[in-house]
Motif scaffolding. Structure first.
Motif, PDB file in Angstrom:
ATOM      1  N   GLN A 118      14.692  -1.548 -49.081  1.00  0.00           N
ATOM      2  CA  GLN A 118      15.318  -0.355 -48.512  1.00  0.00           C
ATOM      3  C   GLN A 118      16.808  -0.574 -48.270  1.00  0.00           C
ATOM      4  OE1 GLN A 118      12.921   0.344 -45.051  1.00  0.00           O
ATOM      5  NE2 GLN A 118      11.200   1.201 -46.218  1.00  0.00           N
ATOM      6  N   GLU A 122      20.066   1.620 -49.663  1.00  0.00           N
ATOM      7  CA  GLU A 122      21.135   2.150 -48.807  1.00  0.00           C
ATOM      8  C   GLU A 122      22.502   1.667 -49.269  1.00  0.00           C
ATOM      9  OE1 GLU A 122      22.808   4.243 -45.523  1.00  0.00           O
ATOM     10  OE2 GLU A 122      20.947   4.379 -46.684  1.00  0.00           O
ATOM     11  N   ARG A 123      22.615   0.420 -49.654  1.00  0.00           N
ATOM     12  CA  ARG A 123      23.901  -0.109 -50.141  1.00  0.00           C
ATOM     13  C   ARG A 123      24.348   0.602 -51.405  1.00  0.00           C
ATOM     14  NH1 ARG A 123      22.763  -6.650 -49.390  1.00  0.00           N
ATOM     15  NH2 ARG A 123      22.893  -6.663 -47.098  1.00  0.00           N
ATOM     16  N   ARG A 125      23.431   3.583 -52.320  1.00  0.00           N
ATOM     17  CA  ARG A 125      23.745   4.978 -51.985  1.00  0.00           C
ATOM     18  C   ARG A 125      25.173   5.101 -51.474  1.00  0.00           C
ATOM     19  NH1 ARG A 125      24.429   7.977 -47.754  1.00  0.00           N
ATOM     20  NH2 ARG A 125      23.957   6.261 -46.311  1.00  0.00           N
TER      21      ARG A 125
END
Length: 390
Positions: A118, A122-123, A125
């Protein structure tokens, strides 16, 4: 791309030059006519001698003109070869497939693996959103220059973009083990890693090979807090003997930014101060060019053009690196090495040490340094290192 023959020097179009060329042509015609006359009709010997000299001049001019044309053609061919060699051949990337391996079935209930997976999402994104906001890449054109820092491991289908001072030496060791070039990362010396030329770079392949690997291999990079990476590079290159960075960068920096520098300092380039180094870094008219050890990650790895599948951080190196090795199915006995590659007796550059170096700067210099690395801070979600930064 069109090519033109280089223009000849000193080409004039004034009336005097036109008359000169006309007179020369008239004399040449006279010479031709005199040569066709019978002996009884020939002109006096003095005039013949004059015409011979003029004829010789004319032939010399023609030879000179021919020589100039030959030189022009040679220059054109050399220039064309240079341009073909230096000009990047464009590789159109209309889309890039994300190739991060999915979690294995048995790992999907593992809270640690799920959390790390996850974090990767996120990184990526944040990186994509930053690129979308600040970069215009509608054409998505990648050249060999953009992939010149990327190393290739074909067995496990890995592309690694090298970011200096962010664990790159140990990552190269891992790639060499994955490729079967060594049995253990501990067996590989520093010079073998950096100067052995055992690893292939992506720009060494033809266009088809580059395109294929970019679209099918797992692409990864590891980054580090920009100020911390900068201080680590300064300590390594300027606070220890170095037969490249001292004479090339040190001499230029001391000569430009140090008042009343000693002859010894100017001769050796040793003893560069951190404040002088920052003056060089922020100078738009640097006395010597940029270096990969303090360049932006945004320029080194082109993350807005290349969709990296995995983004690791130096601050969580062991966890991120071993998670990546697990994802690609690397041998279980292969883990990321913990040892310090150079100056092993010296403490690693930490946040505390970084703050001590930047405390030597004025608030304005700290702000300018932050602005210099702003895109790296934003793209990789690092917080401001000092409260006085805006």
């Amino acid at each position: 791309m069109g090519f033109q023959l280089p223009k000849k020097d000193c080409v004039s179009s004034n009336n005097q030059d036109r008359r000169l060329r006309k007179n020369t042509a008239d004399r040449a015609a006279t010479v031709k006519q005199s040569n066709s006359l019978e002996p009884s009709e020939s002109v006096p010997t003095k005039l013949q001698n004059t015409d011979r000299r003029q004829s010789s001049i004319m032939f010399a001019m023609k030879d000179q003109q021919k020589g100039e044309e030959i030189n022009s053609i040679k220059l054109y061919k050399r220039r064309r070869r240079f341009i073909i060699k230096k000009s990047p051949i464009l590789i159109s990337m209309n889309s890039s497939i994300l190739n991060l391996p999915t979690l294995k079935y048995e790992d999907r209930n593992n809270s640690k693996w799920k959390s790390l997976y996850q974090i990767q999402g996120e990184r990526k994104r944040i990186m994509r959103e930053t690129c979308s906001k600040y970069k215009s890449n509608n054409r998505r054109i990648i050249t060999p220059y953009h992939v010149s820092r990327i190393f290739v491991e074909d067995k496990y289908r890995v592309l690694y973009c090298e970011v200096p001072k962010a664990g790159c030496s140990n990552w190269k060791r891992v790639l060499m083990v994955l490729n079967g070039l060594a049995s253990s990362t501990k067996d590989i010396q520093h010079n073998t890693v950096h100067y052995g030329n055992y690893l292939k770079r992506l720009d060494g392949f033809d266009h088809k090979g580059i395109y294929h690997r970019l679209n099918t291999y797992t692409k990864m990079l590891f980054i580090r807090e920009p100020f911390e990476k900068l201080v680590s590079a300064f300590r390594d290159k300027f606070e220890h003997p170095n037969n490249y960075y001292h004479p090339v960068f040190g001499k230029a920096i001391i000569s430009r930014y140090r008042v009343n520098a000693t002859k010894e300092a100017l001769r050796t380039g040793s003893g560069v101060k951190f404040k002088e180094f920052i003056q060089y870094l922020l100078d738009v008219h640097r006395p010597v060019g940029m270096d990969i050890h303090w360049d932006h990650v945004n320029r080194l790895c082109s993350p807005c053009l290349i969709d990296y599948d995995f983004v690791g951080k130096f601050e969580s190196m062991e966890e991120d690196a071993n998670f990546f090795l697990h994802l690609i199915g690397a041998p279980q006995n292969l883990t990321f090495p913990k040892f310090k590659d150079r100056h092993s007796n010296e403490e690693r550059t930490t946040t505390k040490i970084t703050q001590q170096y930047f405390a030597q700067l004025s608030p304005s210099q700290r702000q300018q340094s932050y602005d210099f690395y702003y895109m790296d801070y934003l793209m990789f979600n690092y917080s401001k290192p000092f409260e006085d930064l805006y």
